[in-house]
Design a protein around this motif. Sequence first.
Motif, PDB file in Angstrom:
ATOM      1  N   ALA A 140      -7.188  -9.939  14.846  1.00 45.92           N
ATOM      2  CA  ALA A 140      -7.505 -11.350  15.060  1.00 45.92           C
ATOM      3  C   ALA A 140      -6.365 -12.078  15.777  1.00 45.92           C
ATOM      4  CB  ALA A 140      -7.795 -12.027  13.731  1.00 45.92           C
ATOM      5  N   ALA A 141      -5.138 -11.664  15.479  1.00 45.71           N
ATOM      6  CA  ALA A 141      -3.980 -12.340  16.067  1.00 45.71           C
ATOM      7  C   ALA A 141      -3.516 -11.683  17.356  1.00 45.71           C
ATOM      8  CB  ALA A 141      -2.829 -12.379  15.063  1.00 45.71           C
ATOM      9  N   GLY A 142      -4.100 -10.526  17.676  1.00 43.42           N
ATOM     10  CA  GLY A 142      -3.700  -9.826  18.887  1.00 43.42           C
ATOM     11  C   GLY A 142      -2.327  -9.225  18.779  1.00 43.42           C
ATOM     12  N   ILE A 143      -1.964  -8.807  17.574  1.00 40.40           N
ATOM     13  CA  ILE A 143      -0.650  -8.219  17.358  1.00 40.40           C
ATOM     14  C   ILE A 143      -0.772  -6.711  17.476  1.00 40.40           C
ATOM     15  CG2 ILE A 143       1.246  -7.906  15.715  1.00 40.40           C
ATOM     16  CD1 ILE A 143       0.458 -10.576  14.488  1.00 40.40           C
ATOM     17  N   GLU A 144       0.074  -6.136  18.332  1.00 42.79           N
ATOM     18  CA  GLU A 144       0.050  -4.689  18.491  1.00 42.79           C
ATOM     19  C   GLU A 144       1.060  -4.036  17.550  1.00 42.79           C
ATOM     20  OE1 GLU A 144       0.792  -3.742  22.522  1.00 42.79           O
ATOM     21  OE2 GLU A 144      -1.067  -4.687  23.253  1.00 42.79           O
ATOM     22  N   GLY A 145       0.913  -2.779  17.327  1.00 41.64           N
ATOM     23  CA  GLY A 145       1.814  -2.041  16.450  1.00 41.64           C
ATOM     24  C   GLY A 145       1.058  -1.462  15.261  1.00 41.64           C
ATOM     25  N   SER A 146       1.733  -0.565  14.570  1.00 41.30           N
ATOM     26  CA  SER A 146       1.086   0.086  13.414  1.00 41.30           C
ATOM     27  C   SER A 146       1.656  -0.463  12.106  1.00 41.30           C
ATOM     28  CB  SER A 146       1.321   1.603  13.477  1.00 41.30           C
ATOM     29  OG  SER A 146       2.717   1.881  13.498  1.00 41.30           O
ATOM     30  N   LEU A 147       0.868  -0.304  11.079  1.00 40.17           N
ATOM     31  CA  LEU A 147       1.320  -0.741   9.754  1.00 40.17           C
ATOM     32  C   LEU A 147       2.329   0.242   9.184  1.00 40.17           C
ATOM     33  CD1 LEU A 147      -2.112  -1.784   8.154  1.00 40.17           C
ATOM     34  CD2 LEU A 147      -0.344  -3.292   9.097  1.00 40.17           C
ATOM     35  N   ASN A 148       3.231  -0.252   8.345  1.00 40.41           N
ATOM     36  CA  ASN A 148       4.160   0.631   7.647  1.00 40.41           C
ATOM     37  C   ASN A 148       4.135   0.331   6.153  1.00 40.41           C
ATOM     38  OD1 ASN A 148       5.957  -1.581   7.120  1.00 40.41           O
ATOM     39  ND2 ASN A 148       6.687  -1.395   9.268  1.00 40.41           N
ATOM     40  N   VAL A 149       4.841   1.136   5.437  1.00 39.61           N
ATOM     41  CA  VAL A 149       4.851   0.996   3.973  1.00 39.61           C
ATOM     42  C   VAL A 149       5.359  -0.376   3.548  1.00 39.61           C
ATOM     43  CG1 VAL A 149       5.855   1.875   1.828  1.00 39.61           C
ATOM     44  CG2 VAL A 149       5.107   3.466   3.600  1.00 39.61           C
ATOM     45  N   ARG A 150       6.362  -0.884   4.253  1.00 36.42           N
ATOM     46  CA  ARG A 150       6.929  -2.171   3.865  1.00 36.42           C
ATOM     47  C   ARG A 150       5.884  -3.274   3.940  1.00 36.42           C
ATOM     48  NH1 ARG A 150      12.534  -3.698   6.524  1.00 36.42           N
ATOM     49  NH2 ARG A 150      13.022  -1.810   5.327  1.00 36.42           N
ATOM     50  N   ASN A 151       5.003  -3.166   4.929  1.00 34.73           N
ATOM     51  CA  ASN A 151       3.962  -4.188   5.026  1.00 34.73           C
ATOM     52  C   ASN A 151       3.083  -4.213   3.779  1.00 34.73           C
ATOM     53  OD1 ASN A 151       3.706  -3.102   8.421  1.00 34.73           O
ATOM     54  ND2 ASN A 151       4.658  -5.025   7.729  1.00 34.73           N
ATOM     55  N   ILE A 152       2.813  -3.046   3.247  1.00 37.81           N
ATOM     56  CA  ILE A 152       1.927  -2.959   2.086  1.00 37.81           C
ATOM     57  C   ILE A 152       2.657  -3.332   0.800  1.00 37.81           C
ATOM     58  CG2 ILE A 152       0.402  -1.471   0.735  1.00 37.81           C
ATOM     59  CD1 ILE A 152      -0.570  -1.983   3.563  1.00 37.81           C
ATOM     60  N   THR A 153       3.879  -2.822   0.638  1.00 29.43           N
ATOM     61  CA  THR A 153       4.606  -3.069  -0.616  1.00 29.43           C
ATOM     62  C   THR A 153       5.085  -4.506  -0.731  1.00 29.43           C
ATOM     63  OG1 THR A 153       6.663  -2.280   0.425  1.00 29.43           O
ATOM     64  CG2 THR A 153       5.366  -0.678  -0.849  1.00 29.43           C
ATOM     65  N   GLY A 154       4.926  -5.267   0.329  1.00 27.36           N
ATOM     66  CA  GLY A 154       5.265  -6.673   0.250  1.00 27.36           C
ATOM     67  C   GLY A 154       4.376  -7.417  -0.745  1.00 27.36           C
ATOM     68  N   PHE A 155       3.234  -6.831  -1.006  1.00 22.40           N
ATOM     69  CA  PHE A 155       2.350  -7.388  -2.037  1.00 22.40           C
ATOM     70  C   PHE A 155       2.751  -6.791  -3.392  1.00 22.40           C
ATOM     71  CE2 PHE A 155       0.053  -7.413   1.962  1.00 22.40           C
ATOM     72  CZ  PHE A 155      -0.419  -8.718   2.025  1.00 22.40           C
ATOM     73  N   GLY A 156       3.256  -7.619  -4.282  1.00 18.66           N
ATOM     74  CA  GLY A 156       3.835  -7.122  -5.531  1.00 18.66           C
ATOM     75  C   GLY A 156       2.857  -6.455  -6.483  1.00 18.66           C
ATOM     76  N   ASP A 157       1.572  -6.740  -6.357  1.00 17.29           N
ATOM     77  CA  ASP A 157       0.638  -6.209  -7.352  1.00 17.29           C
ATOM     78  C   ASP A 157       0.046  -4.869  -6.968  1.00 17.29           C
ATOM     79  OD1 ASP A 157      -0.776  -7.200  -5.251  1.00 17.29           O
ATOM     80  OD2 ASP A 157      -2.302  -8.239  -6.469  1.00 17.29           O
ATOM     81  N   VAL A 158       0.643  -4.182  -5.934  1.00 17.77           N
ATOM     82  CA  VAL A 158       0.128  -2.851  -5.597  1.00 17.77           C
ATOM     83  C   VAL A 158       0.670  -1.798  -6.552  1.00 17.77           C
ATOM     84  CG1 VAL A 158      -0.184  -3.401  -3.163  1.00 17.77           C
ATOM     85  CG2 VAL A 158       2.004  -2.431  -3.940  1.00 17.77           C
ATOM     86  N   PHE A 159       1.664  -2.185  -7.386  1.00 21.08           N
ATOM     87  CA  PHE A 159       2.195  -1.274  -8.395  1.00 21.08           C
ATOM     88  C   PHE A 159       1.774  -1.783  -9.785  1.00 21.08           C
ATOM     89  CE2 PHE A 159       5.381  -0.992  -4.920  1.00 21.08           C
ATOM     90  CZ  PHE A 159       5.236   0.346  -4.615  1.00 21.08           C
ATOM     91  N   ILE A 160       1.372  -0.863 -10.613  1.00 20.73           N
ATOM     92  CA  ILE A 160       1.036  -1.216 -11.989  1.00 20.73           C
ATOM     93  C   ILE A 160       1.818  -0.292 -12.918  1.00 20.73           C
ATOM     94  CG2 ILE A 160      -1.282  -2.107 -11.489  1.00 20.73           C
ATOM     95  CD1 ILE A 160      -2.428   0.562 -12.324  1.00 20.73           C
ATOM     96  N   THR A 161       2.237  -0.848 -14.046  1.00 22.62           N
ATOM     97  CA  THR A 161       2.970  -0.034 -15.020  1.00 22.62           C
ATOM     98  C   THR A 161       1.981   0.721 -15.895  1.00 22.62           C
ATOM     99  OG1 THR A 161       3.005  -1.742 -16.697  1.00 22.62           O
ATOM    100  CG2 THR A 161       4.784  -1.790 -15.090  1.00 22.62           C
ATOM    101  N   GLN A 162       2.468   1.784 -16.505  1.00 16.37           N
ATOM    102  CA  GLN A 162       1.608   2.568 -17.389  1.00 16.37           C
ATOM    103  C   GLN A 162       1.232   1.782 -18.640  1.00 16.37           C
ATOM    104  OE1 GLN A 162       3.610   6.299 -18.063  1.00 16.37           O
ATOM    105  NE2 GLN A 162       2.748   7.205 -16.216  1.00 16.37           N
ATOM    106  N   GLU A 163       1.978   0.704 -18.927  1.00 19.42           N
ATOM    107  CA  GLU A 163       1.634  -0.139 -20.064  1.00 19.42           C
ATOM    108  C   GLU A 163       0.255  -0.756 -19.868  1.00 19.42           C
ATOM    109  OE1 GLU A 163       3.018  -0.739 -22.921  1.00 19.42           O
ATOM    110  OE2 GLU A 163       4.756   0.528 -22.600  1.00 19.42           O
ATOM    111  N   ASP A 164      -0.128  -0.944 -18.630  1.00 14.43           N
ATOM    112  CA  ASP A 164      -1.418  -1.554 -18.346  1.00 14.43           C
ATOM    113  C   ASP A 164      -2.548  -0.545 -18.378  1.00 14.43           C
ATOM    114  OD1 ASP A 164       0.181  -3.614 -15.862  1.00 14.43           O
ATOM    115  OD2 ASP A 164      -0.298  -4.081 -17.935  1.00 14.43           O
TER     116      ASP A 164
END
Length: 289
Positions: free
Chosen positions: A94-118
């Motif tokens: 949508a923004a016309g941004i070129e390039g590929s995604l990397n891990v940092r882009n995804i891990t920037g969202f804090g809730d992609v990790f869950i603890t085993q307590e959950d």
Amino acid sequence: MTGFGRGEATENGITATVEIKSLNSRYLDLSIRLPQRLQDKELILKELVQKTISRGKLNINVHVTESDSGEPHIKVDEVKVKAYARILREVQEAAGIEGSLNVRNITGFGDVFITQEDDEEILEKKWSVALKALNSAVENLIAMRTQEGNQLKNDLIERIENIEANLKDIEKVTNGRVEEIRNKLRERIQQLFDDENFDKERLETEVAVIADKMDITEEIVRMRAHLKFFIEAIEQAEPAGRRLNFLTQEMNRELNTIGSKANDSEIAHHVVRSKETLEQIREQVQNVE
């Protein structure tokens, strides 16, 4: 009744420790401390304890730990990772941004990790181990309270025997007392009514009624029955605290009646001693299961 019970269980790298402290109370009062993630199990825990313990102020502390396996206690929420990746690609297009995604882009969202307590499976395992520790703690608590109960039983029996001894002394004083009272009443009334027209049969009837009202034989018989039922109750295995409390009330009622009907200083002395002992029994009974 007072007491302390501790239980520990270990399974699948999970260790649970339960400590129960019990203080005297007429009713069952539970204070429970659970790990935050097991707070919803409090009602279940209360119901389990109530099945075996009916009196006492109980402080229950549940502690659960996991052994250090060297692995992080977190995992990836794959559903959210895929969703965020798709959304980021849509944003790029949508923004016309070129390039590929990397891990940092995804891990920037804090809730992609869950603890085993959950993890519900882990929580159920912890609760299962905690229940085993709880059962052990309750068993140890009951064993300690039973030991104290046996000492209390011996003390109560001794006090009941003291009351029985006082009843025997009262019987010695009252032996032949009714006839003595009848004769004294007859003499006193005859002196007041030395009239030939006086109804002697009516006099005899009135004397008999007054003397009968001062007879405490029935009260002594009922008192002995209460003492007998009291001993039988504390000898039984099932909880008898409420029954013992009721019997102490009945015994107090009989002693009051004996004291008021007897109208004798020596009998009153034995009644007072018995009531003092009964009050000590009543206080002890409040601690009986």
